[in-house]
Design an enzyme around this catalytic site. Structure first.
Site, PDB file in Angstrom:
ATOM      1  N   ASP A  99       0.860  -1.184   0.000  1.00 23.96           N
ATOM      2  CA  ASP A  99       0.000   0.000   0.000  1.00 23.96           C
ATOM      3  C   ASP A  99       0.904   1.245   0.000  1.00 23.96           C
ATOM      4  O   ASP A  99       1.789   1.349  -0.832  1.00 23.96           O
ATOM      5  CB  ASP A  99      -0.957  -0.061   1.202  1.00 23.96           C
ATOM      6  CG  ASP A  99      -1.993   1.034   1.215  1.00 23.96           C
ATOM      7  OD1 ASP A  99      -2.998   0.903   0.492  1.00 23.96           O
ATOM      8  OD2 ASP A  99      -1.806   2.021   1.941  1.00 23.96           O
ATOM      9  N   TYR A 197      -1.651  11.318   2.294  1.00 23.49           N
ATOM     10  CA  TYR A 197      -2.439  11.628   1.097  1.00 23.49           C
ATOM     11  C   TYR A 197      -2.428  13.138   0.820  1.00 23.49           C
ATOM     12  O   TYR A 197      -2.337  13.562  -0.339  1.00 23.49           O
ATOM     13  CB  TYR A 197      -3.876  11.152   1.280  1.00 23.49           C
ATOM     14  CG  TYR A 197      -4.010   9.655   1.367  1.00 23.49           C
ATOM     15  CD1 TYR A 197      -4.169   8.883   0.225  1.00 23.49           C
ATOM     16  CD2 TYR A 197      -3.971   9.001   2.597  1.00 23.49           C
ATOM     17  CE1 TYR A 197      -4.296   7.508   0.291  1.00 23.49           C
ATOM     18  CE2 TYR A 197      -4.088   7.631   2.683  1.00 23.49           C
ATOM     19  CZ  TYR A 197      -4.252   6.887   1.526  1.00 23.49           C
ATOM     20  OH  TYR A 197      -4.358   5.510   1.600  1.00 23.49           O
ATOM     21  N   HIS A 250      -6.986  -6.534  -1.283  1.00 27.32           N
ATOM     22  CA  HIS A 250      -5.946  -5.539  -1.030  1.00 27.32           C
ATOM     23  C   HIS A 250      -5.035  -5.898   0.134  1.00 27.32           C
ATOM     24  O   HIS A 250      -3.849  -5.560   0.120  1.00 27.32           O
ATOM     25  CB  HIS A 250      -6.609  -4.189  -0.742  1.00 27.32           C
ATOM     26  CG  HIS A 250      -5.641  -3.076  -0.566  1.00 27.32           C
ATOM     27  ND1 HIS A 250      -4.895  -2.557  -1.609  1.00 27.32           N
ATOM     28  CD2 HIS A 250      -5.271  -2.370   0.551  1.00 27.32           C
ATOM     29  CE1 HIS A 250      -4.122  -1.582  -1.168  1.00 27.32           C
ATOM     30  NE2 HIS A 250      -4.329  -1.452   0.142  1.00 27.32           N
TER      31      HIS A 250
END
Length: 272
Positions: A99, A197, A250
């Protein structure tokens, strides 16, 4: 031997778990995880004769949670990983990232190839492939949550109070999801994790192809990262490269540790 220790870099202190003996493997976790995301992978690597070094990255270690989003630019995240290697006395490591940790792993590969014996990236396509896929696939739709994370305040409330159903809904066991939600409730943790982010537009570390030996492991049912970017990653890996699609979604370190560890071991053994 398994040692819990800490590494200082400037004013920041990182929690590190270092154990085993043999060729060193640096493990980089993703969002909203921590070093415990590797708990099923680590024993498999150590039993095969590898040393594993995992740490709670910036925003996740309680002593490394600066509030400013600019503090989470990619170049700082990469420098944190280098600092951990330096403190461990490791000149070159086999780097494994999942990730967001995969994003740091890719950047280590192109910015500091002299420190990377090999790369094994789990789930995350090369950033160049990600950009290329946006106008050519449904990847922008899959990534809408990244836009939501740019908002002030509200995302922090969500990850503190509604993370369990979100993670469990994408396959994580509820107990694991609850652990991550509890970590996000610690002072400064939610803001720090979300700042990864928020700092994306500020990064000064432009993506480049990697030349180090690389394996890219991708879950065929990943709801966040689609097949177009996954397949396009080969364009940005100029050295020995293997693309390894595996069954699953994921959260491969937690739910498919055998596949992840197997990919790491194969890459380590084949690296010069």
């Amino acid at each position: 031997m398994n040692e819990r220790t800490s590494v200082r870099r400037g004013r920041l202190t990182f929690d590190v778990e270092d154990g085993g003996s043999g060729p060193p493997v640096l493990l980089l976790h993703g969002f909203p995880q921590d070093l415990t995301s590797w708990r099923h992978v680590v024993p498999l690597l150590r039993s095969a004769g590898l040393r594993t070094i995992a740490f709670d990255q910036r925003g996740y270690s309680p002593g490394a949670r600066p509030p400013q989003r600019a503090a989470y630019r990619l170049e700082h995240l990469v420098a944190d990983a280098i600092a951990v290697l330096d403190a461990a006395g490791v000149a070159r490591a086999h780097v494994v990232g999942h990730d967001w940790g995969g994003g740091v792993a890719w950047a280590l590969g192109w910015a500091h190839p002299e420190r990377v014996a090999s790369l094994t990236v789990v789930s995350t396509p090369h950033p160049g492939a990600m950009r290329w896929s946006l106008p050519r696939s449904d990847q922008a739709l899959r990534s809408t949550y990244m836009g939501f994370f740019q908002l002030p305040w509200i995302p922090e409330q969500v990850v503190r109070r509604r993370l369990v159903p979100a993670l469990a809904g994408t396959g994580l066991p509820e107990a694991t999801a609850r652990h991550y939600e509890e970590r996000m409730r610690e002072p400064g943790a939610a803001r720090g994790a979300l700042n990864w982010y928020r700092a994306v537009p500020l990064s000064r570390l432009a993506p480049r192809p990697v030349t180090v030996p690389t394996t890219y492991v991708w879950g065929e049912e990943d709801p966040f990262l689609g097949p177009v970017a996954a397949r396009a990653t080969a364009r940005f890996a100029l050295g020995p490269y293997e693309f390894l699609p595996v069954p699953g979604g994921h959260w491969l370190p937690e739910l498919a540790p055998d596949a992840v560890a197997g990919a790491v071991l194969a890459r380590v053994r084949s690296a010069p």
